[in-house]
Design a protein around this motif. Structure first.
Motif, mmCIF file in Angstrom:
data_model
loop_
_atom_site.group_PDB
_atom_site.id
_atom_site.type_symbol
_atom_site.label_atom_id
_atom_site.label_comp_id
_atom_site.label_asym_id
_atom_site.label_seq_id
_atom_site.Cartn_x
_atom_site.Cartn_y
_atom_site.Cartn_z
ATOM 1 N N ASP A 162 0.903 -1.040 0.082
ATOM 2 C CA ASP A 162 -0.012 0.088 -0.082
ATOM 3 C C ASP A 162 0.877 1.353 0.014
ATOM 4 O O ASP A 162 1.844 1.209 0.581
ATOM 5 N N TYR A 163 0.551 2.231 -0.870
ATOM 6 C CA TYR A 163 1.296 3.458 -0.889
ATOM 7 C C TYR A 163 0.689 4.607 -0.709
ATOM 8 O O TYR A 163 -0.687 4.682 -0.845
ATOM 9 N N ALA A 164 1.164 5.672 -0.201
ATOM 10 C CA ALA A 164 0.593 7.188 -0.072
ATOM 11 C C ALA A 164 0.512 7.613 -1.705
ATOM 12 O O ALA A 164 1.360 7.418 -2.434
ATOM 13 N N ASP A 165 -0.572 8.216 -1.898
ATOM 14 C CA ASP A 165 -0.760 9.004 -3.159
ATOM 15 C C ASP A 165 0.590 9.489 -3.703
ATOM 16 O O ASP A 165 0.803 9.647 -4.867
ATOM 17 N N SER A 166 1.049 10.312 -2.674
ATOM 18 C CA SER A 166 2.138 11.367 -3.061
ATOM 19 C C SER A 166 3.545 10.462 -3.669
ATOM 20 O O SER A 166 4.199 11.119 -4.426
ATOM 21 N N VAL A 167 3.518 9.111 -3.577
ATOM 22 C CA VAL A 167 4.534 8.389 -3.868
ATOM 23 C C VAL A 167 4.167 7.391 -4.827
ATOM 24 O O VAL A 167 5.291 6.664 -5.546
ATOM 25 N N LYS A 168 2.898 6.890 -4.925
ATOM 26 C CA LYS A 168 2.431 5.850 -5.820
ATOM 27 C C LYS A 168 3.095 5.899 -7.298
ATOM 28 O O LYS A 168 3.016 7.050 -7.632
ATOM 29 N N GLY A 169 3.702 4.904 -7.677
ATOM 30 C CA GLY A 169 4.186 4.929 -8.965
ATOM 31 C C GLY A 169 5.460 5.396 -9.031
ATOM 32 O O GLY A 169 6.260 5.334 -10.265
ATOM 33 N N ARG A 170 6.232 6.054 -8.034
ATOM 34 C CA ARG A 170 7.572 6.059 -7.875
ATOM 35 C C ARG A 170 8.478 5.504 -6.942
ATOM 36 O O ARG A 170 9.625 5.250 -7.115
ATOM 37 N N PHE A 171 7.686 5.180 -5.648
ATOM 38 C CA PHE A 171 8.643 4.188 -4.832
ATOM 39 C C PHE A 171 7.741 3.044 -4.952
ATOM 40 O O PHE A 171 6.891 2.476 -5.081
ATOM 41 N N THR A 172 8.741 2.064 -4.337
ATOM 42 C CA THR A 172 8.525 0.563 -4.232
ATOM 43 C C THR A 172 9.094 -0.218 -2.962
ATOM 44 O O THR A 172 10.298 0.180 -2.756
ATOM 45 N N ILE A 173 8.248 -0.497 -2.324
ATOM 46 C CA ILE A 173 8.662 -1.300 -0.880
ATOM 47 C C ILE A 173 8.652 -2.843 -1.213
ATOM 48 O O ILE A 173 7.855 -3.340 -2.054
ATOM 49 N N SER A 174 9.846 -3.399 -0.569
ATOM 50 C CA SER A 174 9.904 -4.758 -1.001
ATOM 51 C C SER A 174 10.621 -5.399 0.354
ATOM 52 O O SER A 174 11.413 -4.660 0.948
#
Length: 125
Positions: free
Chosen positions: A58-70
């Motif tokens: 799950d991502y905040a809208d501000s980072v969606k598409g730019r950040f990836t958690i793994s």
């Protein structure tokens, strides 16, 4: 008790990338819902990414598409790949873990029990 140690922060120009790491000690990183948080000067701490035991994210809208958690289970490490960085991404980044019985995916700081000390990210324009 879970111990979390972040690394990978630094200074980068807008448009650049950084990869943050959070080494988990004493327990397996795959046993917890994990999250990344950031706090900019004068602003509230913001939950920007989380991953649950099944790998759902799950991502905040501000980072969606730019950040990836793994997660790297072999190295017991949580990562945050940050691309297309913007000056607004500047802040102290911390990783956190929920309690062992807490399995619901969440980005709310109040639902996390264990915290690292953080690593600073500075993005210049």
């Amino acid at each position: 008790q879970v111990q979390l140690v972040e690394s990978g922060g630094g200074s980068v120009q807008a448009g650049g990338s950084l990869r943050l790491s959070c080494v988990v000690s004493r327990y397996s990183v795959s046993s917890f819902v994990m999250g990344w948080f950031r706090q900019a000067p004068g602003k509230k701490r913001e939950g920007i990414a989380a991953i649950d035991l099944d790998g759902r994210t799950d991502y905040a809208d501000s980072v969606k598409g730019r950040f990836t958690i793994s997660r790297d289970n072999a190295k017991n490490t949580l990562h945050l790949q940050m691309n297309s960085l913007e000056p607004e991404d500047t802040g102290m980044y911390s990783c956190a873990a929920r309690c062992r019985d807490c399995t619901v995916l969440s980005r709310l700081a109040s639902t996390f029990s264990f915290w690292g000390q953080g690593t600073q990210v500075t993005v210049s324009s």
